[in-house]
Design an enzyme around this catalytic site. Structure first.
Site, PDB file in Angstrom:
ATOM      1  N   GLU A 322       1.090  -1.078   0.092  1.00  0.00           N
ATOM      2  CA  GLU A 322       0.161  -0.002  -0.018  1.00  0.00           C
ATOM      3  C   GLU A 322       0.850   1.158  -0.005  1.00  0.00           C
ATOM      4  OE1 GLU A 322      -3.365   2.306   2.791  1.00  0.00           O
ATOM      5  OE2 GLU A 322      -2.079   0.503   3.768  1.00  0.00           O
ATOM      6  N   HIS A 323       1.872   1.370   1.002  1.00  0.00           N
ATOM      7  CA  HIS A 323       2.841   2.292   0.852  1.00  0.00           C
ATOM      8  C   HIS A 323       4.131   1.732   0.756  1.00  0.00           C
ATOM      9  CE1 HIS A 323      -0.470   3.497   3.843  1.00  0.00           C
ATOM     10  NE2 HIS A 323      -0.335   4.664   3.354  1.00  0.00           N
TER      11      HIS A 323
END
Length: 428
Positions: A322-323
């Site tokens: 996601e990050h």
């Protein structure tokens, strides 16, 4: 945290597994609440609020007086920070406006697209262990820029029937139309089907726990669109020997404090960094107010040592975080080889926290490996693109015979005839 050194490729699938929550009876429970809300409207929503949020409500809507009172309670320094974040989020998302142009595919055949806002959108803002007023900005600002006519926000109240002041302040600032004191599955059901108080919307956005996620998935099967599949939040730091272990540890912990099911990963080519990060995580952990949550989250976390950057990149793209924070000496070159990630943070001074709050990018992102196929929320998430075509007689004469042949070979006689009658008219 689990230290892993030079894993064999046969181990990758096991290493990259996300935390799994027990969901045996979850969908049955969620489906039951959805059906009850759909049948009983506001009455059932209030019953659910009494049970799940311990709030005895007589009405669901947040009043103007409540918003004005909440604004007085927000500290000046927080208001200033929210204004700065709003400005940057507006700047970045305004630059995403679609400008369709007409294209002549052949003489007499013109095609184009027109961007149109989704008229009614619903935003879900969780309560839980932290007031996510930043998510209000991330969802309401692009919705407003896109031109959505009605922006509905649902968020759970506390046991006194109050919504956190910063959430209300951010909602008014960002242009939310209506705010309701509703959380959980009942909020998703209310926005999907409508109640006496809460309007039905066409698309629902926002994070939530496994019950909210399941509710979004169920209502999206037939009745309303959703932003994306979602799961627990996650970060990967991709680093070499040049990375600052203090920064890396801080980034891992900033993810770990989200929730007990969050995951923080380090993939590095430096054994020295791997060792130093373990020490730094333990040191910094002692300063955290949410230490208990972070410690449980760290049980899902892994510090992985690989032989070289090529393998690190392959592992990263397989994980699809996601990050992704890249702390390497040649981070721009490394970033150019990333194909699966929700949002990427480049260099030592680009922490995930910046994107979570105020750099301008959106923090509503695909988790659980969905970054291989999904984008994060953007202006496009709040619009539809309608295609148009105008065909003149000269254009029909040019493409008509090809259409007739193709339709005939698909045995669709009426399709062919719709062209044939026009060609006959042109030839008169």
């Amino acid at each position: 945290m689990k230290l892993i050194k030079y894993p064999d490729r046969s181990q990758w699938n096991e290493i990259l597994k996300r935390p799994v929550l027990e969901t045996e009876n979850l969908f049955d429970t969620v489906r039951n609440i959805i059906n009850r809300v759909r049948a009983g409207g506001d009455r059932v929503v209030m019953e659910c609020e009494a049970v799940f949020d311990k709030a005895e409500l007589t009405s669901l809507a947040v009043t103007s007086a409540e918003i004005e009172e909440a604004e007085k309670e927000v500290p000046i320094e927080l208001k200033a920070a929210i204004y700065l974040a709003k400005r940057n989020i507006e700047t970045f998302h305004s630059a995403q406006r679609f400008e369709g142009k007409k294209v002549d595919t052949m003489e007499g055949v013109t095609c184009w697209q027109k961007a149109v806002a989704i008229e009614k959108v619903g935003l879900y803002i969780p309560g839980g262990t932290a007031p996510l007023f930043s998510t209000v900005l991330m969802l309401a600002i692009p919705a407003k820029i896109a031109g959505c006519k009605e922006i509905v926000l649902c968020t759970p109240p506390d046991k006194n029937g109050k919504v956190h002041p910063a959430i209300l302040f951010a909602a008014r600032l960002a242009g939310v139309s209506k705010i309701f004191k509703v959380g959980g599955v009942q909020a998703i059901a209310a926005m999907a089907y409508g109640t006496e108080s809460i309007p039905k919307v066409y698309k629902i956005f926002g994070p939530g726990n496994q019950y909210v996620t399941a509710a979004k998935q169920l209502v999206s099967l037939r009745d309303v669109a959703i932003d994306m599949p979602a799961g627990p939040s996650e970060v990967e730091v991709l680093a070499d020997e040049s990375a600052n272990p203090v920064f890396v540890a801080a980034d891992l912990l900033s993810q770990a404090e989200h929730g007990v099911d969050s995951q923080a990963m380090l993939v590095t080519t430096s054994e020295k960094l791997q060792t130093e990060v373990v020490y730094e995580v333990e040191r910094q952990l002692g300063y955290l107010t949410r230490r208990d949550i972070a410690e449980k989250s760290l049980a899902n976390s892994k510090l992985i040592l690989v032989k070289d950057m090529e393998e690190a990149l392959e592992l990263t793209n397989a994980y699809a975080p996601e990050h992704l924070i890249i702390e390497t000496k040649d981070y721009m070159e490394v970033a150019g080889q990333i194909v699966n990630a929700g949002s990427v943070f480049l260099g030592a001074f680009s922490p995930e926290s910046a994107g979570d709050y105020a750099s301008g990018t959106n923090h509503t992102l695909p988790t659980n490996g969905y970054a291989k196929a999904y984008s994060g929320v953007s202006l496009d998430s709040f619009i539809r693109k309608i295609t148009f075509q105008e065909i003149l007689p000269s254009g029909m004469s040019a493409i008509g015979p090809a259409i007739e042949v193709m339709a005939a070979n698909e045995h669709l006689d009426a399709h062919k005839n719709a062209v044939t009658v026009r060609l006959e008219e042109i030839r008169k």
